[in-house]
Design a protein around this motif. Structure first.
Motif, mmCIF file in Angstrom:
data_model
loop_
_atom_site.group_PDB
_atom_site.id
_atom_site.type_symbol
_atom_site.label_atom_id
_atom_site.label_comp_id
_atom_site.label_asym_id
_atom_site.label_seq_id
_atom_site.Cartn_x
_atom_site.Cartn_y
_atom_site.Cartn_z
ATOM 1 N N CYS A 77 -62.528 -38.788 -79.122
ATOM 2 C CA CYS A 77 -61.586 -39.926 -79.517
ATOM 3 C C CYS A 77 -62.422 -41.254 -79.090
ATOM 4 C CB CYS A 77 -60.269 -39.732 -78.529
ATOM 5 S SG CYS A 77 -59.669 -38.081 -78.773
ATOM 6 N N VAL A 87 -59.811 -40.062 -83.958
ATOM 7 C CA VAL A 87 -60.434 -38.710 -83.602
ATOM 8 C C VAL A 87 -61.474 -38.334 -84.480
ATOM 9 C CG1 VAL A 87 -60.084 -36.184 -83.241
ATOM 10 C CG2 VAL A 87 -58.435 -37.672 -82.665
ATOM 11 N N GLY A 110 -53.513 -41.610 -80.657
ATOM 12 C CA GLY A 110 -54.071 -42.143 -79.635
ATOM 13 C C GLY A 110 -53.934 -43.593 -79.451
ATOM 14 N N CYS A 119 -55.851 -39.818 -76.427
ATOM 15 C CA CYS A 119 -55.187 -39.067 -77.618
ATOM 16 C C CYS A 119 -55.032 -37.741 -77.385
ATOM 17 C CB CYS A 119 -56.768 -39.361 -78.511
ATOM 18 S SG CYS A 119 -57.997 -38.137 -78.027
#
Length: 208
Positions: A77, A87, A110, A119
C-alpha cells in the motif's frame, strides 16, 4: 478508493469473524500503535487484508518460500504525492521489488493519517496460471516491511533486516503473531542468548 483522509476512516477489524494478526512493535500494541500491523481473514474465496505502519510512504506483506528477499509475491500500500493510498502488486527480483501490472487486489481502501499508512483490500486465495501470484491455499513465510516513497514509488525499507514470520503460516490457521521491535527485545530472545554465549566464549578464550 478515496483520495482524501477526511473522507475515509478505515475501521480496524473488530468483527466476530476470526482473523489472524501479525504485530511488530511495543508489547500490547494494536492496529493503530504497532510499528507494523497486518490482519487478514477469509471471506469466501477471497482473503481480506488490512495493513498499517508508522510511515509516510508504503507498507507491505510478502509471501516467501524461504524468509529471504527474492522470488516473493508482495502486496504493498503506497502513499503518493497526491495524498492517495494505492494497493500495488510487486515481485521481488533479488533485492529489487518489481511492480507487476497484473494486480489481484480489489475492493481497495486506504488512508494516510497521523503519519501512518493504513489500507484494506481483498485478494483471491488462488489466481490460476500466474507464477508471480502465489497460491494462498499453501503455507508461506510472511515478510513484513515498510519505508519511504518518492513521488509514489517505493524506496528501501526502514530497517536493514525487516521482520519475518519464524515459520510458514497457513491462511486457514487463526492466530496472533507478535514480534517485539528492537527497543523491546529482552535477553531471553534467541538472538540475545546467542550474543551472550558468543561474548562468554570470547572472554574465556581471552583469559590466560
Amino acid at each position: 478508493m478515496s483520495s482524501s483522509k477526511n473522507m475515509l476512516k478505515i475501521k480496524t477489524l473488530q468483527s466476530p469473524v476470526r482473523h489472524t494478526t501479525c504485530r511488530y512493535g511495543k508489547p500490547g500494541c494494536n492496529a493503530e500503535t504497532c510499528d507494523y500491523f497486518l490482519s487478514y481473514r477469509m471471506i469466501g474465496a477471497d482473503v481480506e487484508f488490512e495493513l498499517s505502519a508508522d510511515t509516510d510512504g508504503w507498507v507491505a506483506v510478502g509471501f516467501s518460500s524461504d524468509r529471504k528477499m527474492g522470488g516473493d509475491d508482495v502486496m504493498a500500500c503506497v502513499h503518493d504525492d497526491n495524498g492517495r493510498v494505492r494497493v500495488q502488486h510487486f515481485y521481488n527480483v533479488g533485492q529489487w521489488a518489481k511492480e507487476i501490472q497484473r494486480n489481484p487486489a480489489r475492493d481497495e481502501e486506504g488512508v494516510f493519517e497521523n503519519n501512518r499508512v493504513t489500507c484494506r483490500f481483498k485478494r483471491p486465495v488462488n489466481v490460476p496460471r500466474d507464477e508471480m501470484i502465489v497460491d494462498l491455499h499453501l503455507s508461506w513465510y510472511y515478510l513484513f516491511a515498510w519505508g519511504p516513497a518518492i513521488q509514489g514509488s517505493i524506496t528501501r525499507h526502514d530497517i536493514d533486516s525487516p521482520p519475518t514470520s519464524e515459520r510458514v503460516v497457513s491462511i486457514y490457521k487463526y492466530e496472533d503473531i507478535f514480534m517485539p521491535s528492537a527497543a523491546y527485545q529482552t535477553f531471553s530472545s534467541p538472538f540475545c542468548l546467542l550474543l551472550i554465549v558468543a561474548l562468554t566464549f570470547y572472554l574465556l578464550m581471552g583469559t590466560p
